[in-house]
Scaffold this motif. Structure first.
Motif, PDB file in Angstrom:
ATOM      1  N   PRO A  80      -5.680 -11.349  -2.274  1.00 25.91           N
ATOM      2  CA  PRO A  80      -4.412 -10.607  -2.270  1.00 25.91           C
ATOM      3  C   PRO A  80      -4.309  -9.682  -3.476  1.00 25.91           C
ATOM      4  O   PRO A  80      -5.098  -9.769  -4.417  1.00 25.91           O
ATOM      5  CB  PRO A  80      -3.358 -11.723  -2.349  1.00 25.91           C
ATOM      6  CG  PRO A  80      -4.059 -12.846  -3.060  1.00 25.91           C
ATOM      7  CD  PRO A  80      -5.504 -12.768  -2.625  1.00 25.91           C
ATOM      8  N   LYS A  81      -3.322  -8.804  -3.454  1.00 29.49           N
ATOM      9  CA  LYS A  81      -3.034  -7.924  -4.583  1.00 29.49           C
ATOM     10  C   LYS A  81      -1.537  -7.681  -4.635  1.00 29.49           C
ATOM     11  O   LYS A  81      -0.821  -7.912  -3.649  1.00 29.49           O
ATOM     12  CB  LYS A  81      -3.808  -6.608  -4.465  1.00 29.49           C
ATOM     13  CG  LYS A  81      -3.512  -5.822  -3.198  1.00 29.49           C
ATOM     14  CD  LYS A  81      -4.382  -4.575  -3.097  1.00 29.49           C
ATOM     15  CE  LYS A  81      -4.079  -3.842  -1.790  1.00 29.49           C
ATOM     16  NZ  LYS A  81      -4.910  -2.634  -1.622  1.00 29.49           N
ATOM     17  N   LEU A  82      -1.047  -7.212  -5.764  1.00 28.24           N
ATOM     18  CA  LEU A  82       0.376  -6.926  -5.943  1.00 28.24           C
ATOM     19  C   LEU A  82       0.588  -5.420  -5.870  1.00 28.24           C
ATOM     20  O   LEU A  82       0.022  -4.679  -6.675  1.00 28.24           O
ATOM     21  CB  LEU A  82       0.856  -7.457  -7.297  1.00 28.24           C
ATOM     22  CG  LEU A  82       0.586  -8.931  -7.601  1.00 28.24           C
ATOM     23  CD1 LEU A  82       1.151  -9.298  -8.963  1.00 28.24           C
ATOM     24  CD2 LEU A  82       1.168  -9.830  -6.518  1.00 28.24           C
ATOM     25  N   ASN A  83       1.408  -4.968  -4.928  1.00 28.44           N
ATOM     26  CA  ASN A  83       1.666  -3.543  -4.759  1.00 28.44           C
ATOM     27  C   ASN A  83       2.861  -3.158  -5.612  1.00 28.44           C
ATOM     28  O   ASN A  83       3.977  -3.606  -5.382  1.00 28.44           O
ATOM     29  CB  ASN A  83       1.926  -3.227  -3.280  1.00 28.44           C
ATOM     30  CG  ASN A  83       1.960  -1.734  -3.013  1.00 28.44           C
ATOM     31  OD1 ASN A  83       2.571  -0.989  -3.769  1.00 28.44           O
ATOM     32  ND2 ASN A  83       1.320  -1.306  -1.938  1.00 28.44           N
ATOM     33  N   PHE A  84       2.638  -2.281  -6.601  1.00 23.29           N
ATOM     34  CA  PHE A  84       3.712  -1.817  -7.470  1.00 23.29           C
ATOM     35  C   PHE A  84       4.330  -0.507  -6.971  1.00 23.29           C
ATOM     36  O   PHE A  84       5.284  -0.011  -7.557  1.00 23.29           O
ATOM     37  CB  PHE A  84       3.187  -1.603  -8.894  1.00 23.29           C
ATOM     38  CG  PHE A  84       2.689  -2.856  -9.553  1.00 23.29           C
ATOM     39  CD1 PHE A  84       3.370  -4.049  -9.424  1.00 23.29           C
ATOM     40  CD2 PHE A  84       1.522  -2.839 -10.312  1.00 23.29           C
ATOM     41  CE1 PHE A  84       2.918  -5.207 -10.034  1.00 23.29           C
ATOM     42  CE2 PHE A  84       1.058  -3.984 -10.927  1.00 23.29           C
ATOM     43  CZ  PHE A  84       1.755  -5.185 -10.791  1.00 23.29           C
ATOM     44  N   ASP A  87       0.613   3.696  -4.734  1.00 20.85           N
ATOM     45  CA  ASP A  87      -0.821   3.379  -4.717  1.00 20.85           C
ATOM     46  C   ASP A  87      -1.297   2.723  -6.014  1.00 20.85           C
ATOM     47  O   ASP A  87      -2.499   2.737  -6.313  1.00 20.85           O
ATOM     48  CB  ASP A  87      -1.664   4.643  -4.453  1.00 20.85           C
ATOM     49  CG  ASP A  87      -1.503   5.151  -3.028  1.00 20.85           C
ATOM     50  OD1 ASP A  87      -1.282   4.309  -2.136  1.00 20.85           O
ATOM     51  OD2 ASP A  87      -1.581   6.371  -2.813  1.00 20.85           O
ATOM     52  N   ILE A  88      -0.379   2.160  -6.797  1.00 23.70           N
ATOM     53  CA  ILE A  88      -0.724   1.407  -8.000  1.00 23.70           C
ATOM     54  C   ILE A  88      -0.562  -0.069  -7.687  1.00 23.70           C
ATOM     55  O   ILE A  88       0.475  -0.501  -7.167  1.00 23.70           O
ATOM     56  CB  ILE A  88       0.175   1.799  -9.194  1.00 23.70           C
ATOM     57  CG1 ILE A  88       0.084   3.298  -9.464  1.00 23.70           C
ATOM     58  CG2 ILE A  88      -0.208   0.994 -10.428  1.00 23.70           C
ATOM     59  CD1 ILE A  88      -1.296   3.776  -9.840  1.00 23.70           C
ATOM     60  N   ASN A  89      -1.576  -0.860  -8.009  1.00 22.70           N
ATOM     61  CA  ASN A  89      -1.568  -2.275  -7.668  1.00 22.70           C
ATOM     62  C   ASN A  89      -1.954  -3.143  -8.860  1.00 22.70           C
ATOM     63  O   ASN A  89      -2.585  -2.672  -9.812  1.00 22.70           O
ATOM     64  CB  ASN A  89      -2.563  -2.551  -6.528  1.00 22.70           C
ATOM     65  CG  ASN A  89      -2.153  -1.889  -5.226  1.00 22.70           C
ATOM     66  OD1 ASN A  89      -1.291  -2.379  -4.510  1.00 22.70           O
ATOM     67  ND2 ASN A  89      -2.782  -0.760  -4.909  1.00 22.70           N
ATOM     68  N   GLY A  90      -1.543  -4.398  -8.767  1.00 21.35           N
ATOM     69  CA  GLY A  90      -2.028  -5.413  -9.692  1.00 21.35           C
ATOM     70  C   GLY A  90      -3.076  -6.254  -8.984  1.00 21.35           C
ATOM     71  O   GLY A  90      -2.840  -6.746  -7.876  1.00 21.35           O
TER      72      GLY A  90
END
Length: 224
Positions: A80-84, A87-90
């Motif tokens: 998984p990833k964190l969508n900020f 198109d910028i993610n954690g």
């Protein structure tokens, strides 16, 4: 076949990088060159690997904590990833395969800035347990610097690396004699530095057979 293909790609990247060179703002020159590298990755990476822009977090990360922004980040799509937004993610440290910093011109100051960011990335804690794997497995997150231009000789960059290591008192690990053991040693700074059209410097733990000349615990290849 592979070497010829990569050489042609390298020449193409250098040619198209001249297009944004006419822009008046440095950001307008650097951003398209990052896009060219992204396009190359998109056309050549396995579908199991994704790429994005953002920051890397681990089990110790806190909200609003200062973190490095990564130009291009390769990650495993099954995590998984964190969508900020925008198109910028954690990205979780466990999912990240490699980070890539793109430089229009590699100078000693740019190298220092990149190395500081890389050391922050390599200090992140990864909680990965595997019972089975095939093929080469990097000992940690790989860190790559790609520059469109730089010093005339790669030996100049090698000197900058030595200066950084000495000034920051970075401990360079002793390298075992066998390849399997060397593969398990992680570079404390960049794993690979590429200056298009001029050469490569790589930490000497890679199974790659293409690099030819050793200098201490680093391997250097000039002129492609």
């Amino acid at each position: 076949m592979l070497l010829r293909h990569i050489n042609e790609i390298e020449n193409t990247l250098l040619q198209i990088s001249r297009i944004p060179a006419n822009a008046g703002h440095t950001l307008h020159r650097g951003t398209p060159r990052e896009a060219f590298i992204r396009e190359f990755l998109q056309n050549h990476l396995s579908e199991l690997i994704g790429f994005g822009t953002g920051e890397i977090i681990d089990c110790n990360s806190e909200p609003r904590q200062l973190r490095n922004q990564i130009d291009i980040l390769l990650y495993k799509k099954n995590y998984p990833k964190l969508n900020f937004g925008g198109d910028i993610n954690g990205f979780f440290a466990e999912s990240v395969v490699a980070t890539i910093e793109v430089k229009s011109l590699l100078t000693e100051q740019e190298l220092i800035s990149a190395f500081n960011s890389i050391r922050n990335t390599k200090s992140l804690q990864r909680n990965v347990v595997t019972s089975f794997h095939t093929g080469y497995q990097p000992p940690g997150i790989l860190s790559i610097i790609v520059a469109y231009d730089g010093p005339a000789n790669m030996s100049t960059i090698h000197g900058w690396i030595n200066n950084y290591v000495n000034n920051k008192r970075v401990i360079i690990p002793s390298m075992p004699l066998t390849g399997n053991e060397r593969n398990q040693i992680s570079s404390p700074v960049a794993d690979l530095i590429v200056v298009l059209g001029k050469g490569v410097i790589q930490f000497d733990n890679s199974p790659s057979p293409l690099l030819m000349m050793k200098i201490g615990d680093k391997t250097q290849m000039e002129n492609g």
